[in-house]
Design a protein around this motif. Structure first.
Motif, PDB file in Angstrom:
ATOM      1  N   ASP A 172       0.831  -1.218   0.000  1.00 17.98           N
ATOM      2  CA  ASP A 172       0.000   0.000   0.000  1.00 17.98           C
ATOM      3  C   ASP A 172       0.866   1.269   0.000  1.00 17.98           C
ATOM      4  O   ASP A 172       0.540   2.247  -0.673  1.00 17.98           O
ATOM      5  N   THR A 173       1.939   1.260   0.785  1.00 21.64           N
ATOM      6  CA  THR A 173       2.766   2.471   0.892  1.00 21.64           C
ATOM      7  C   THR A 173       3.755   2.566  -0.272  1.00 21.64           C
ATOM      8  O   THR A 173       3.759   3.549  -1.024  1.00 21.64           O
ATOM      9  N   ASN A 174       4.588   1.519  -0.401  1.00 21.99           N
ATOM     10  CA  ASN A 174       5.704   1.605  -1.351  1.00 21.99           C
ATOM     11  C   ASN A 174       5.214   1.599  -2.808  1.00 21.99           C
ATOM     12  O   ASN A 174       5.792   2.283  -3.658  1.00 21.99           O
ATOM     13  N   VAL A 175       4.172   0.830  -3.074  1.00 19.04           N
ATOM     14  CA  VAL A 175       3.717   0.700  -4.469  1.00 19.04           C
ATOM     15  C   VAL A 175       2.511   1.619  -4.734  1.00 19.04           C
ATOM     16  O   VAL A 175       2.611   2.577  -5.512  1.00 19.04           O
ATOM     17  N   LYS A 176       1.404   1.341  -4.037  1.00 22.39           N
ATOM     18  CA  LYS A 176       0.188   2.093  -4.366  1.00 22.39           C
ATOM     19  C   LYS A 176       0.333   3.576  -4.013  1.00 22.39           C
ATOM     20  O   LYS A 176      -0.107   4.445  -4.767  1.00 22.39           O
ATOM     21  N   GLY A 177       0.976   3.873  -2.874  1.00 19.21           N
ATOM     22  CA  GLY A 177       1.161   5.273  -2.471  1.00 19.21           C
ATOM     23  C   GLY A 177       1.929   6.055  -3.520  1.00 19.21           C
ATOM     24  O   GLY A 177       1.551   7.171  -3.900  1.00 19.21           O
ATOM     25  N   THR A 178       3.005   5.452  -4.004  1.00 23.61           N
ATOM     26  CA  THR A 178       3.823   6.119  -5.038  1.00 23.61           C
ATOM     27  C   THR A 178       2.994   6.329  -6.309  1.00 23.61           C
ATOM     28  O   THR A 178       3.054   7.390  -6.944  1.00 23.61           O
ATOM     29  N   ILE A 179       2.212   5.323  -6.655  1.00 22.04           N
ATOM     30  CA  ILE A 179       1.384   5.438  -7.872  1.00 22.04           C
ATOM     31  C   ILE A 179       0.307   6.518  -7.684  1.00 22.04           C
ATOM     32  O   ILE A 179       0.070   7.335  -8.581  1.00 22.04           O
ATOM     33  N   TYR A 180      -0.327   6.558  -6.510  1.00 22.44           N
ATOM     34  CA  TYR A 180      -1.378   7.565  -6.268  1.00 22.44           C
ATOM     35  C   TYR A 180      -0.817   8.992  -6.388  1.00 22.44           C
ATOM     36  O   TYR A 180      -1.429   9.866  -7.012  1.00 22.44           O
ATOM     37  N   VAL A 181       0.352   9.217  -5.755  1.00 15.23           N
ATOM     38  CA  VAL A 181       0.936  10.571  -5.786  1.00 15.23           C
ATOM     39  C   VAL A 181       1.301  10.938  -7.226  1.00 15.23           C
ATOM     40  O   VAL A 181       1.027  12.051  -7.694  1.00 15.23           O
ATOM     41  N   THR A 182       1.886   9.992  -7.942  1.00 16.69           N
ATOM     42  CA  THR A 182       2.295  10.260  -9.333  1.00 16.69           C
ATOM     43  C   THR A 182       1.072  10.554 -10.199  1.00 16.69           C
ATOM     44  O   THR A 182       1.069  11.492 -11.007  1.00 16.69           O
ATOM     45  N   LYS A 183       0.027   9.746 -10.022  1.00 15.79           N
ATOM     46  CA  LYS A 183      -1.203   9.950 -10.801  1.00 15.79           C
ATOM     47  C   LYS A 183      -1.820  11.326 -10.520  1.00 15.79           C
ATOM     48  O   LYS A 183      -2.384  11.957 -11.406  1.00 15.79           O
ATOM     49  N   ALA A 184      -1.689  11.767  -9.263  1.00 19.82           N
ATOM     50  CA  ALA A 184      -2.303  13.047  -8.882  1.00 19.82           C
ATOM     51  C   ALA A 184      -1.546  14.248  -9.442  1.00 19.82           C
ATOM     52  O   ALA A 184      -2.137  15.301  -9.674  1.00 19.82           O
ATOM     53  N   ILE A 185      -0.251  14.097  -9.686  1.00 16.70           N
ATOM     54  CA  ILE A 185       0.527  15.243 -10.195  1.00 16.70           C
ATOM     55  C   ILE A 185       0.607  15.221 -11.727  1.00 16.70           C
ATOM     56  O   ILE A 185       0.783  16.261 -12.373  1.00 16.70           O
ATOM     57  N   LEU A 186       0.465  14.041 -12.304  1.00 14.38           N
ATOM     58  CA  LEU A 186       0.731  13.894 -13.739  1.00 14.38           C
ATOM     59  C   LEU A 186      -0.103  14.806 -14.660  1.00 14.38           C
ATOM     60  O   LEU A 186       0.452  15.393 -15.600  1.00 14.38           O
TER      61      LEU A 186
END
Ligand SMILES: NC(=O)c1ccc[n+]([C@@H]2O[C@H](COP(=O)([O-])OP(=O)(O)OC[C@H]3O[C@@H](n4cnc5c(N)ncnc54)[C@H](OP(=O)(O)O)[C@@H]3O)[C@@H](O)[C@H]2O)c1
Length: 222
Positions: free
Chosen positions: A106-120
Motif C-alpha cells: 500500500d505504501t511503497n507501491v500504491k502510495g507512489t502510484i497515487y501521488v504520481t497519478k495526482a501530479i501527472l
C-alpha cells in the motif's frame, strides 16, 4: 527556484533531501503523516532562510492524496515530486504477517502510484516536470529475509521503467534511485541490520542524489 514535493519528508532520507534541496534555494512541500515531524523539518529549513510548507497526508489513502494534491496544485506550482515515503518489514517470509505485506504494498507501491497519478495531469498540461522515485537495491535483486519488501520495490521499479516509456515523447522526466542501506529510523523497529554504524548516513545519500539528479537511473551501492 523549483517547488519540490517530497513524501516521507519528516525523517530519514526524505528529511535530508528536503534540507539539501532547500539549501539550494528550492521551495519544499513536506509530505508525511506526522505533522510534528514535518513541522520540525520546516523550522530547520526556515532557520537557514529556506522556504517550506507542510502538507500532512497518508499516501495510502487514494482520496486523501487526490484532494491534497488538487488543493496544492491551486496554491503551488509543483515542478518536481520525490516519491520517497516507504515502509519495510523484514524476516523469514513465514513470519511476515498479511497486514505487514499489505502495508508495504500500500505504501511503497500504491502510495507512489497515487501521488504520481495526482501530479501527472498538471505536468502533462505544462509538458514539464520531474518525478524521482526512491526505490532501493532491493528493487534490483532479491535479498534474504526481504521477500515482500523486495516484491514491493521490484514493483515500483517496473512502474518507474514503464512510466519512462509512456512519457518518452514529453519533456517530463522520470528517474529511479536505487540505494543500499542507510542509517535512518527505518531500522528502529527491527534488528535486520546487525551493525547500523556501517551504513551510509541519509545526508551522504541525499547529497549524492542531488549531485546526480539529472541521471535517470541512480545506483548508490553501500
Ligand atoms: N534506510 C534504508 O536502509 C533504505 C535503503 C534503501 C531504500 N530505502 C527507502 O528509502 C525511503 C526512505 O526511507 P528512510 O530510510 O528514510 O526511512 P524512514 O526514516 O522510516 O522514512 C520513511 C518516511 O515515510 C513516511 N511514511 C510512511 N508511511 C507513509 C504514508 N502512508 N504516508 C505518508 N508518508 C509515509 C514516514 O513518515 P510518517 O510516519 O510521518 O508518515 C517517514 O518519514 C523508503 O522508500 C525506503 O524504502 C531505505
Amino acid at each position: 527556484m523549483k517547488t519540490i514535493l517530497i513524501t516521507g519528508a519528516g525523517t530519514g532520507l526524505g528529511k535530508e533531501l528536503a534540507l539539501a534541496y532547500a539549501q539550494k534555494g528550492n521551495h519544499i512541500i513536506l509530505v508525511g503523516r506526522k505533522q510534528s515531524k514535518l513541522n520540525e523539518v520546516r523550522r530547520m529549513i526556515e532557520k537557514t532562510n529556506g522556504s517550506a510548507v507542510t502538507a500532512p497526508c497518508d499516501i495510502t489513502d487514494a482520496n486523501m492524496v487526490k484532494q491534497r494534491l488538487s488543493h496544492l496544485n491551486e496554491t503551488e506550482k509543483i515542478d518536481q515530486v520525490i516519491n520517497n515515503a516507504g515502509v519495510g518489514y523484514f524476516g523469514p517470509l513465514q513470519e511476515i504477517s498479511a497486514e505487514q505485506v499489505s502495508r508495504m504494498i500500500d505504501t511503497n507501491v500504491k502510495g507512489t502510484i497515487y501521488v504520481t497519478k495526482a501530479i501527472l495531469p498538471v505536468f502533462l498540461e505544462r509538458n514539464s516536470g520531474k518525478i524521482m522515485n526512491i526505490i532501493s537495491t532491493a528493487g534490483l535483486r532479491g535479498k534474504v529475509h526481504e521477500t515482500a519488501y523486495c516484491a514491493s520495490k521490484f514493483a515500483i521499479r517496473g512502474f518507474t521503467e514503464a512510466l519512462v516509456k509512456e512519457l518518452e515523447n514529453t519533456s517530463i522526466t522520470v528517474s529511479g534511485v536505487y540505494m543500499g542501506g542507510m542509517d535512518t529510523p527505518f531500522w528502529d523497529k527491527n534488528n535486520h541490520v546487525a551493525d547500523r554504524s556501517r551504513l551510509k548516513s541519509a545526508k551522504e545519500v541525499a547529497l549524492e542524489i542531488l549531485a546526480r539528479e539529472n541521471e535517470l537511473e541512480v545506483i548508490i551501492e553501500r
